[in-house]
Design an enzyme around this catalytic site. Sequence first.
Site, PDB file in Angstrom:
ATOM      1  N   ASN A   1      31.610 -94.472  56.045  1.00 19.53           N
ATOM      2  CA  ASN A   1      32.550 -94.974  57.120  1.00 19.53           C
ATOM      3  C   ASN A   1      32.148 -94.483  58.280  1.00 19.53           C
ATOM      4  O   ASN A   1      32.869 -93.461  58.625  1.00 19.53           O
ATOM      5  CB  ASN A   1      33.904 -95.024  56.711  1.00 19.53           C
ATOM      6  CG  ASN A   1      34.850 -95.659  57.697  1.00 19.53           C
ATOM      7  OD1 ASN A   1      34.392 -96.300  58.400  1.00 19.53           O
ATOM      8  ND2 ASN A   1      36.190 -95.252  57.444  1.00 19.53           N
ATOM      9  N   TRP A   2      31.367 -95.125  59.145  1.00 18.94           N
ATOM     10  CA  TRP A   2      31.045 -94.684  60.473  1.00 18.94           C
ATOM     11  C   TRP A   2      32.258 -94.778  61.526  1.00 18.94           C
ATOM     12  O   TRP A   2      32.141 -94.201  62.580  1.00 18.94           O
ATOM     13  CB  TRP A   2      29.665 -95.376  61.071  1.00 18.94           C
ATOM     14  CG  TRP A   2      28.506 -94.922  60.356  1.00 18.94           C
ATOM     15  CD1 TRP A   2      28.402 -93.799  59.339  1.00 18.94           C
ATOM     16  CD2 TRP A   2      27.163 -95.202  60.666  1.00 18.94           C
ATOM     17  NE1 TRP A   2      27.057 -93.275  59.267  1.00 18.94           N
ATOM     18  CE2 TRP A   2      26.442 -94.439  59.767  1.00 18.94           C
ATOM     19  CE3 TRP A   2      26.703 -96.300  61.281  1.00 18.94           C
ATOM     20  CZ2 TRP A   2      25.026 -94.537  60.027  1.00 18.94           C
ATOM     21  CZ3 TRP A   2      25.151 -96.690  61.390  1.00 18.94           C
ATOM     22  CH2 TRP A   2      24.594 -95.392  60.393  1.00 18.94           C
ATOM     23  N   LYS A   3      33.163 -95.649  61.117  1.00 16.98           N
ATOM     24  CA  LYS A   3      34.351 -95.708  62.187  1.00 16.98           C
ATOM     25  C   LYS A   3      33.885 -96.153  63.602  1.00 16.98           C
ATOM     26  O   LYS A   3      32.661 -97.131  63.621  1.00 16.98           O
ATOM     27  CB  LYS A   3      35.275 -94.411  62.452  1.00 16.98           C
ATOM     28  CG  LYS A   3      35.677 -93.923  60.782  1.00 16.98           C
ATOM     29  CD  LYS A   3      36.565 -92.686  60.989  1.00 16.98           C
ATOM     30  CE  LYS A   3      36.864 -92.570  59.522  1.00 16.98           C
ATOM     31  NZ  LYS A   3      37.985 -91.749  59.445  1.00 16.98           N
TER      32      LYS A   3
ATOM     33  N   HIS B   1      42.193 -99.537  55.286  1.00 14.64           N
ATOM     34  CA  HIS B   1      42.043 -98.087  55.790  1.00 14.64           C
ATOM     35  C   HIS B   1      43.422 -97.699  56.455  1.00 14.64           C
ATOM     36  O   HIS B   1      43.979 -98.364  57.319  1.00 14.64           O
ATOM     37  CB  HIS B   1      40.743 -98.185  56.597  1.00 14.64           C
ATOM     38  CG  HIS B   1      40.478 -96.489  56.690  1.00 14.64           C
ATOM     39  ND1 HIS B   1      41.199 -95.780  57.680  1.00 14.64           N
ATOM     40  CD2 HIS B   1      39.496 -95.925  56.329  1.00 14.64           C
ATOM     41  CE1 HIS B   1      40.503 -94.640  57.418  1.00 14.64           C
ATOM     42  NE2 HIS B   1      39.592 -94.582  56.585  1.00 14.64           N
TER      43      HIS B   1
ATOM     44  N   GLU C   1      43.875 -95.903  58.834  1.00 19.60           N
ATOM     45  CA  GLU C   1      43.697 -96.051  60.374  1.00 19.60           C
ATOM     46  C   GLU C   1      43.985 -97.418  60.662  1.00 19.60           C
ATOM     47  O   GLU C   1      44.731 -97.540  61.957  1.00 19.60           O
ATOM     48  CB  GLU C   1      42.324 -95.504  60.951  1.00 19.60           C
ATOM     49  CG  GLU C   1      42.083 -94.127  60.563  1.00 19.60           C
ATOM     50  CD  GLU C   1      40.694 -93.581  60.737  1.00 19.60           C
ATOM     51  OE1 GLU C   1      39.794 -94.301  60.922  1.00 19.60           O
ATOM     52  OE2 GLU C   1      40.541 -92.275  60.408  1.00 19.60           O
TER      53      GLU C   1
ATOM     54  N   GLU D   1      42.486 -92.807  49.195  1.00 23.80           N
ATOM     55  CA  GLU D   1      42.302 -92.070  50.173  1.00 23.80           C
ATOM     56  C   GLU D   1      43.608 -91.475  50.800  1.00 23.80           C
ATOM     57  O   GLU D   1      44.376 -92.287  51.671  1.00 23.80           O
ATOM     58  CB  GLU D   1      41.773 -92.728  51.628  1.00 23.80           C
ATOM     59  CG  GLU D   1      40.314 -93.206  51.281  1.00 23.80           C
ATOM     60  CD  GLU D   1      39.657 -93.263  52.702  1.00 23.80           C
ATOM     61  OE1 GLU D   1      38.454 -92.802  52.648  1.00 23.80           O
ATOM     62  OE2 GLU D   1      40.135 -93.636  53.560  1.00 23.80           O
TER      63      GLU D   1
ATOM     64  N   GLY E   1      40.037 -86.788  57.873  1.00 24.81           N
ATOM     65  CA  GLY E   1      39.769 -86.323  58.941  1.00 24.81           C
ATOM     66  C   GLY E   1      40.798 -84.844  59.541  1.00 24.81           C
ATOM     67  O   GLY E   1      40.620 -84.451  60.520  1.00 24.81           O
TER      68      GLY E   1
ATOM     69  N   SER F   1      38.064 -85.895  53.946  1.00 26.65           N
ATOM     70  CA  SER F   1      37.566 -84.799  54.238  1.00 26.65           C
ATOM     71  C   SER F   1      36.358 -84.193  53.358  1.00 26.65           C
ATOM     72  O   SER F   1      36.353 -83.154  52.878  1.00 26.65           O
ATOM     73  CB  SER F   1      38.568 -83.508  54.393  1.00 26.65           C
ATOM     74  OG  SER F   1      39.385 -83.752  55.384  1.00 26.65           O
TER      75      SER F   1
ATOM     76  N   GLY G   1      33.587 -89.923  55.664  1.00 29.41           N
ATOM     77  CA  GLY G   1      34.094 -90.463  57.060  1.00 29.41           C
ATOM     78  C   GLY G   1      33.106 -89.598  58.043  1.00 29.41           C
ATOM     79  O   GLY G   1      31.849 -89.888  58.109  1.00 29.41           O
ATOM     80  N   GLY G   2      33.626 -88.602  58.493  1.00 22.07           N
ATOM     81  CA  GLY G   2      33.206 -87.679  59.374  1.00 22.07           C
ATOM     82  C   GLY G   2      31.677 -87.268  58.856  1.00 22.07           C
ATOM     83  O   GLY G   2      30.771 -87.086  59.705  1.00 22.07           O
TER      84      GLY G   2
HETATM   85  P1  PGA Z   1      36.871 -88.234  56.523  1.00 20.91           P
HETATM   86  O1  PGA Z   1      37.404 -89.895  56.424  1.00 20.91           O
HETATM   87  O2  PGA Z   1      35.827 -87.964  55.571  1.00 20.91           O
HETATM   88  O3  PGA Z   1      36.425 -88.201  58.007  1.00 20.91           O
HETATM   89  O4  PGA Z   1      38.088 -87.524  55.966  1.00 20.91           O
HETATM   90  C1  PGA Z   1      37.460 -90.616  55.492  1.00 20.91           C
HETATM   91  C2  PGA Z   1      37.643 -91.903  55.740  1.00 20.91           C
HETATM   92  O5  PGA Z   1      38.516 -92.210  56.608  1.00 20.91           O
HETATM   93  O6  PGA Z   1      37.321 -93.010  54.939  1.00 20.91           O
END
Ligand code: PGA
Length: 257
Positions: A12-14, A97, A99, A169, A175, A215, A236-237
């Site tokens: 997930n590149w956000k 998600h 976010e 999640e 994050g 994470s 994500g990251g």
């Molecule tokens: P993260 O994000 O790996 O940076 O914790 C995961 C996500 O938001 O899908």
Amino acid sequence: MESEASVIIAGNWKMYKTNIEAVDFIRKLGEKIAPTKAQVLLAVPFTAIAPAAKEAEGSLIEIGAQNMNDASEGAFTGEVAAKMLIDAGAKFVILGHSERRRYFNEDDAFINRKVKRALKEGLKVILCVGESLSEREAEKTEEILQNQLKACLDGVSENDIKHLIIAYEPVWAIGTGLNATAPVVEETHLVIRQILATLYSEEVVKKVSIIYGGSVKPANAQAYIDEPNIDGLLVGGASLDLDTFDQIVNYQHHANT
Ligand code: PGA
């Protein structure tokens, strides 16, 4: 994205990466992926879907989106419809998600309408669910997951659920560097499967992929994959850096060499 097939590694590149960066990453990742190891999905920004999908053609990488609107089309300035995502080359969409829930006030009813729209138009769905830290501490995890799943899957048929992946999640792990340990995730995935079993037949529930996100790093990826009820990862990251993501995608390959 046939659920039972192989381990799913989704990135997930956000809100990161321009088109040039996206295409370059996908070309290099496509060259690195060892065949048959994992199903690789990349949720890229809207603007990068078309060039990313073109670059991913013929590779083992599927391109998707991170959000969409629930309407088929209409006067909704700034929004993007499912059929536009498909037109651009997206094969799936991430919905629900944390976010989106937190920063854009998306609730379960809205997410449910999006899930139904996406499936109706032919997009596969990664549906995110998860509890906050205070909810886990108050031992409300099961209740929260039950509420989210029931509401987000309301009206989603036995047949449609085959085109859906659940991403567990926990909000406190996204994050933050605070990943949920593999045994905790395994236990929670079992809870999710039990909740699904109240909604769908046992046969179908067995085949639903449940992946973990929060994470994930090369150093902890293997421990999750080794668990029987963790069918993949949502990263994500660590999906933004080619070498780091490649280590997660090709984890067995690297472990064996
Ligand atoms: P993260 O994000 O790996 O940076 O914790 C995961 C996500 O938001 O899908």
